[in-house]
Motif scaffolding. Structure first.
Motif, PDB file in Angstrom:
ATOM      1  N   THR A 151       0.985  -1.236   0.161  1.00 36.29           N
ATOM      2  CA  THR A 151       0.148  -0.160   0.192  1.00 36.29           C
ATOM      3  C   THR A 151       1.015   1.206   0.244  1.00 36.29           C
ATOM      4  O   THR A 151       0.613   2.408  -0.764  1.00 36.29           O
ATOM      5  CB  THR A 151      -1.012   0.056   1.286  1.00 36.29           C
ATOM      6  OG1 THR A 151      -1.791  -1.107   0.944  1.00 36.29           O
ATOM      7  CG2 THR A 151      -1.734   1.302   1.151  1.00 36.29           C
ATOM      8  N   ARG A 152       1.736   1.162   0.862  1.00 42.56           N
ATOM      9  CA  ARG A 152       2.770   2.469   0.991  1.00 42.56           C
ATOM     10  C   ARG A 152       3.574   2.377  -0.585  1.00 42.56           C
ATOM     11  O   ARG A 152       3.728   3.728  -0.865  1.00 42.56           O
ATOM     12  CB  ARG A 152       3.829   2.157   1.963  1.00 42.56           C
ATOM     13  CG  ARG A 152       3.138   2.381   3.377  1.00 42.56           C
ATOM     14  CD  ARG A 152       4.031   1.785   4.480  1.00 42.56           C
ATOM     15  NE  ARG A 152       5.295   2.481   4.681  1.00 42.56           N
ATOM     16  CZ  ARG A 152       5.460   3.420   5.220  1.00 42.56           C
ATOM     17  NH1 ARG A 152       4.460   4.257   5.923  1.00 42.56           N
ATOM     18  NH2 ARG A 152       6.762   3.984   5.330  1.00 42.56           N
ATOM     19  N   GLN A 153       3.978   1.343  -1.102  1.00 48.43           N
ATOM     20  CA  GLN A 153       4.806   1.726  -2.294  1.00 48.43           C
ATOM     21  C   GLN A 153       3.713   2.126  -3.478  1.00 48.43           C
ATOM     22  O   GLN A 153       4.093   2.770  -4.360  1.00 48.43           O
ATOM     23  CB  GLN A 153       5.135   0.189  -2.575  1.00 48.43           C
ATOM     24  CG  GLN A 153       6.324  -0.157  -1.699  1.00 48.43           C
ATOM     25  CD  GLN A 153       7.143  -1.432  -2.079  1.00 48.43           C
ATOM     26  OE1 GLN A 153       6.328  -2.493  -2.220  1.00 48.43           O
ATOM     27  NE2 GLN A 153       8.343  -1.701  -2.187  1.00 48.43           N
ATOM     28  N   GLN A 154       2.490   1.572  -3.445  1.00 46.15           N
ATOM     29  CA  GLN A 154       1.511   2.106  -4.338  1.00 46.15           C
ATOM     30  C   GLN A 154       1.078   3.433  -4.146  1.00 46.15           C
ATOM     31  O   GLN A 154       1.124   4.279  -5.027  1.00 46.15           O
ATOM     32  CB  GLN A 154       0.263   1.302  -4.176  1.00 46.15           C
ATOM     33  CG  GLN A 154      -0.949   1.761  -5.253  1.00 46.15           C
ATOM     34  CD  GLN A 154      -2.201   0.822  -5.190  1.00 46.15           C
ATOM     35  OE1 GLN A 154      -2.046  -0.342  -4.886  1.00 46.15           O
ATOM     36  NE2 GLN A 154      -3.213   1.371  -5.448  1.00 46.15           N
ATOM     37  N   CYS A 155       1.315   4.187  -2.924  1.00 44.06           N
ATOM     38  CA  CYS A 155       1.197   5.595  -2.847  1.00 44.06           C
ATOM     39  C   CYS A 155       2.302   6.357  -3.215  1.00 44.06           C
ATOM     40  O   CYS A 155       1.968   7.358  -3.962  1.00 44.06           O
ATOM     41  CB  CYS A 155       1.124   5.811  -1.154  1.00 44.06           C
ATOM     42  SG  CYS A 155       0.735   7.445  -0.778  1.00 44.06           S
ATOM     43  N   ILE A 156       3.523   5.788  -3.416  1.00 40.36           N
ATOM     44  CA  ILE A 156       4.664   6.243  -4.196  1.00 40.36           C
ATOM     45  C   ILE A 156       4.248   6.527  -5.665  1.00 40.36           C
ATOM     46  O   ILE A 156       4.413   7.690  -6.337  1.00 40.36           O
ATOM     47  CB  ILE A 156       5.968   5.552  -3.967  1.00 40.36           C
ATOM     48  CG1 ILE A 156       6.480   5.540  -2.557  1.00 40.36           C
ATOM     49  CG2 ILE A 156       7.021   6.093  -4.984  1.00 40.36           C
ATOM     50  CD1 ILE A 156       6.890   7.056  -2.070  1.00 40.36           C
ATOM     51  N   VAL A 165       0.746  16.154   0.660  1.00 40.54           N
ATOM     52  CA  VAL A 165      -0.217  15.512   2.028  1.00 40.54           C
ATOM     53  C   VAL A 165       0.107  13.894   2.008  1.00 40.54           C
ATOM     54  O   VAL A 165       0.364  13.425   2.969  1.00 40.54           O
ATOM     55  CB  VAL A 165      -1.607  15.789   1.828  1.00 40.54           C
ATOM     56  CG1 VAL A 165      -2.546  15.052   2.835  1.00 40.54           C
ATOM     57  CG2 VAL A 165      -1.569  17.211   2.038  1.00 40.54           C
ATOM     58  N   ALA A 166       0.036  13.309   0.762  1.00 42.49           N
ATOM     59  CA  ALA A 166       0.203  11.948   0.762  1.00 42.49           C
ATOM     60  C   ALA A 166       1.475  11.428   1.158  1.00 42.49           C
ATOM     61  O   ALA A 166       1.834  10.482   1.879  1.00 42.49           O
ATOM     62  CB  ALA A 166       0.006  11.444  -0.730  1.00 42.49           C
ATOM     63  N   LEU A 167       2.484  12.081   0.699  1.00 43.45           N
ATOM     64  CA  LEU A 167       3.915  11.942   0.915  1.00 43.45           C
ATOM     65  C   LEU A 167       4.230  12.050   2.346  1.00 43.45           C
ATOM     66  O   LEU A 167       5.000  11.030   3.032  1.00 43.45           O
ATOM     67  CB  LEU A 167       4.837  13.004   0.391  1.00 43.45           C
ATOM     68  CG  LEU A 167       6.199  12.618   0.191  1.00 43.45           C
ATOM     69  CD1 LEU A 167       6.677  11.431  -0.577  1.00 43.45           C
ATOM     70  CD2 LEU A 167       7.065  13.731  -0.751  1.00 43.45           C
ATOM     71  N   ALA A 168       3.544  13.009   3.233  1.00 44.09           N
ATOM     72  CA  ALA A 168       3.841  13.165   4.676  1.00 44.09           C
ATOM     73  C   ALA A 168       3.292  11.837   5.446  1.00 44.09           C
ATOM     74  O   ALA A 168       3.574  11.709   6.376  1.00 44.09           O
ATOM     75  CB  ALA A 168       3.289  14.465   5.074  1.00 44.09           C
ATOM     76  N   SER A 169       2.090  11.529   4.922  1.00 44.63           N
ATOM     77  CA  SER A 169       1.458  10.435   5.636  1.00 44.63           C
ATOM     78  C   SER A 169       2.300   9.083   5.521  1.00 44.63           C
ATOM     79  O   SER A 169       2.199   8.030   6.231  1.00 44.63           O
ATOM     80  CB  SER A 169       0.026   9.892   4.853  1.00 44.63           C
ATOM     81  OG  SER A 169       0.303   9.109   3.592  1.00 44.63           O
ATOM     82  N   LEU A 170       3.422   8.908   4.633  1.00 40.32           N
ATOM     83  CA  LEU A 170       4.245   7.867   4.734  1.00 40.32           C
ATOM     84  C   LEU A 170       5.314   7.745   5.978  1.00 40.32           C
ATOM     85  O   LEU A 170       5.814   6.766   6.455  1.00 40.32           O
ATOM     86  CB  LEU A 170       5.164   7.630   3.519  1.00 40.32           C
ATOM     87  CG  LEU A 170       4.330   7.488   2.085  1.00 40.32           C
ATOM     88  CD1 LEU A 170       5.051   7.715   0.834  1.00 40.32           C
ATOM     89  CD2 LEU A 170       3.614   6.019   2.014  1.00 40.32           C
ATOM     90  N   ALA A 177      12.522   1.294  -3.247  1.00 35.89           N
ATOM     91  CA  ALA A 177      13.572   0.489  -2.653  1.00 35.89           C
ATOM     92  C   ALA A 177      13.646   0.646  -1.138  1.00 35.89           C
ATOM     93  O   ALA A 177      13.765  -0.262  -0.327  1.00 35.89           O
ATOM     94  CB  ALA A 177      14.883   0.698  -3.266  1.00 35.89           C
ATOM     95  N   LEU A 178      13.866   1.999  -0.921  1.00 37.52           N
ATOM     96  CA  LEU A 178      13.844   2.304   0.745  1.00 37.52           C
ATOM     97  C   LEU A 178      12.647   1.731   1.476  1.00 37.52           C
ATOM     98  O   LEU A 178      12.901   1.118   2.715  1.00 37.52           O
ATOM     99  CB  LEU A 178      14.006   3.849   0.905  1.00 37.52           C
ATOM    100  CG  LEU A 178      15.220   4.482   0.248  1.00 37.52           C
ATOM    101  CD1 LEU A 178      15.249   5.911   0.114  1.00 37.52           C
ATOM    102  CD2 LEU A 178      16.640   3.868   1.136  1.00 37.52           C
ATOM    103  N   LEU A 179      11.517   1.919   0.976  1.00 34.74           N
ATOM    104  CA  LEU A 179      10.434   1.661   1.696  1.00 34.74           C
ATOM    105  C   LEU A 179      10.524  -0.114   2.024  1.00 34.74           C
ATOM    106  O   LEU A 179       9.647  -0.608   3.018  1.00 34.74           O
ATOM    107  CB  LEU A 179       9.049   1.831   1.037  1.00 34.74           C
ATOM    108  CG  LEU A 179       8.735   3.273   1.047  1.00 34.74           C
ATOM    109  CD1 LEU A 179       7.376   3.617   0.246  1.00 34.74           C
ATOM    110  CD2 LEU A 179       8.471   3.885   2.497  1.00 34.74           C
ATOM    111  N   ALA A 180      11.023  -0.645   0.985  1.00 32.94           N
ATOM    112  CA  ALA A 180      11.152  -2.147   1.144  1.00 32.94           C
ATOM    113  C   ALA A 180      12.417  -2.445   2.224  1.00 32.94           C
ATOM    114  O   ALA A 180      12.485  -3.828   2.074  1.00 32.94           O
ATOM    115  CB  ALA A 180      11.422  -2.686  -0.166  1.00 32.94           C
ATOM    116  N   GLY A 181      13.082  -1.746   2.589  1.00 31.89           N
ATOM    117  CA  GLY A 181      13.875  -1.848   3.324  1.00 31.89           C
ATOM    118  C   GLY A 181      15.182  -2.457   3.076  1.00 31.89           C
ATOM    119  O   GLY A 181      15.929  -3.076   3.419  1.00 31.89           O
TER     120      GLY A 181
END
Length: 321
Positions: A60-65, A117-122, A179-183
């Motif tokens: 979900t977070r990656q889809q947000c990107i 706004v969407a970016l801040a939510s991450l 990639a960063l969100l995936a650790g």
């Protein structure tokens, strides 16, 4: 993600997200493939529900990107069309032509604000910094294009730097954010960045070619749009190396159609188109090499996505629109 309280603003902001005007969705496709290509399957635990929940949250977070990236991209198109006084985009009337410059600028600003706004939510400061840098690069690249000196205008190095800022920075930094969100490690994250950078550069170089060889119907915009706006792109720069006298033609400007025809004549005699395609292929190969350098994985979905990312590098350089 683009809902607005004022109906007129909502209509403007959604203009290029509607069916038939949404474009290729190239960037979201790349990012969602990158997400699967880099997501290391989590080890199964006694409670599979926990694993599925964590995996689902990451997706979900990656889809947000991907959504943020597309909003930033469309916002830049709206602003560019105002600056260029464009009357078409994606085969239809441009927003500024349909609703006026003021609303087009405000719609672009609104999309950028929704992206923020969407970016801040991450809640990931490194990812926020990456995407904020993208917006800075878009502005820098456009300013570079508007304020070039004579020497800069005819410099391939300057042109490629401007192209990175205007086109490749968005996809490269977004790939790195995935990639960063995936650790992933810094090394793997940089490989993702290199893939996006080189894919973006190859994409724009082929766009440069198609501006001369494509038709307005296939491109969704008027052909020869760059040269008619006085923008010198890779094919002309390469042609100028073979025919230095072309520089004086470019210096005279292209308000006179005779100068356009003369420039095209020189381009036709040169290897400018071929050399631009070769440069695009070089960057496409570098993008492909970045994917092949990812850590080995036996996961079928990961492998399939990586193959698709490599295939995209081939499609970018062979496309006709």
């Amino acid at each position: 993600m683009v809902e607005a309280e004022v109906p007129k603003l909502a209509s403007a902001a959604e203009y290029f997200f509607r069916m038939g005007a949404e474009g290729k969705r190239f960037r979201p496709t790349v990012l969602l493939l990158m997400a699967t290509a880099l997501n290391v399957p989590m080890p199964r635990r006694p409670t599979d529900a926990v694993v599925d929940s964590v995996s689902g949250e990451l997706r979900t977070r990656q889809q947000c990107i991907a959504e943020i990236t597309e909003m930033i991209h469309v916002a830049s198109l709206l602003h560019d069309d105002v600056l260029d006084d464009a009357d078409t985009r994606r085969g239809i009337r441009s927003l500024n032509f349909a609703m006026g410059n003021k609303l087009a600028v405000l719609a672009g600003d609104f999309l950028l604000s929704r992206a923020c706004v969407a970016l801040a939510s991450l809640k990931n400061t490194e990812v926020v910094s990456l995407l904020a840098t993208v917006v800075e690069h878009l502005v820098t690249g456009e300013t570079m294009q508007m304020t070039t000196t004579s020497d800069q205008r005819y410099s391939m190095e300057y042109y490629m730097q401007k192209t990175f800022y205007k086109t490749a920075s968005l996809i490269s930094n977004s790939c790195k954010a995935i990639a960063l969100l995936a650790g992933q490690t810094a090394e793997v994250s940089m490989l993702a960045f290199e893939y996006g950078k080189n894919l973006g550069l190859a994409f724009q170089l082929i766009d440069d070619v198609l501006d001369f060889t494509g038709t307005s119907t296939s491109l969704g915009k008027g052909s020869l749009s760059d040269i008619r706006h006085g923008i010198v792109t890779a094919p002309i720069l390469f042609a100028m190396e073979e025919f230095p006298e072309l520089r004086s033609v470019v210096n005279r400007g292209f308000d006179d159609s005779a100068n356009v025809e003369l420039a095209l004549e020189y381009l036709g005699k040169s290897s400018g188109i071929q050399r631009t395609r070769e440069l695009a292929a070089k960057h496409a190969n570098l993008a492909s090499a970045a994917i092949e350098s990812f850590p080995d994985s036996d996961d079928e979905d990961v492998q399939k996505s990586r193959r698709a990312l490599v295939e995209l590098t081939e499609r970018v350089i062979t496309r006709s629109k």
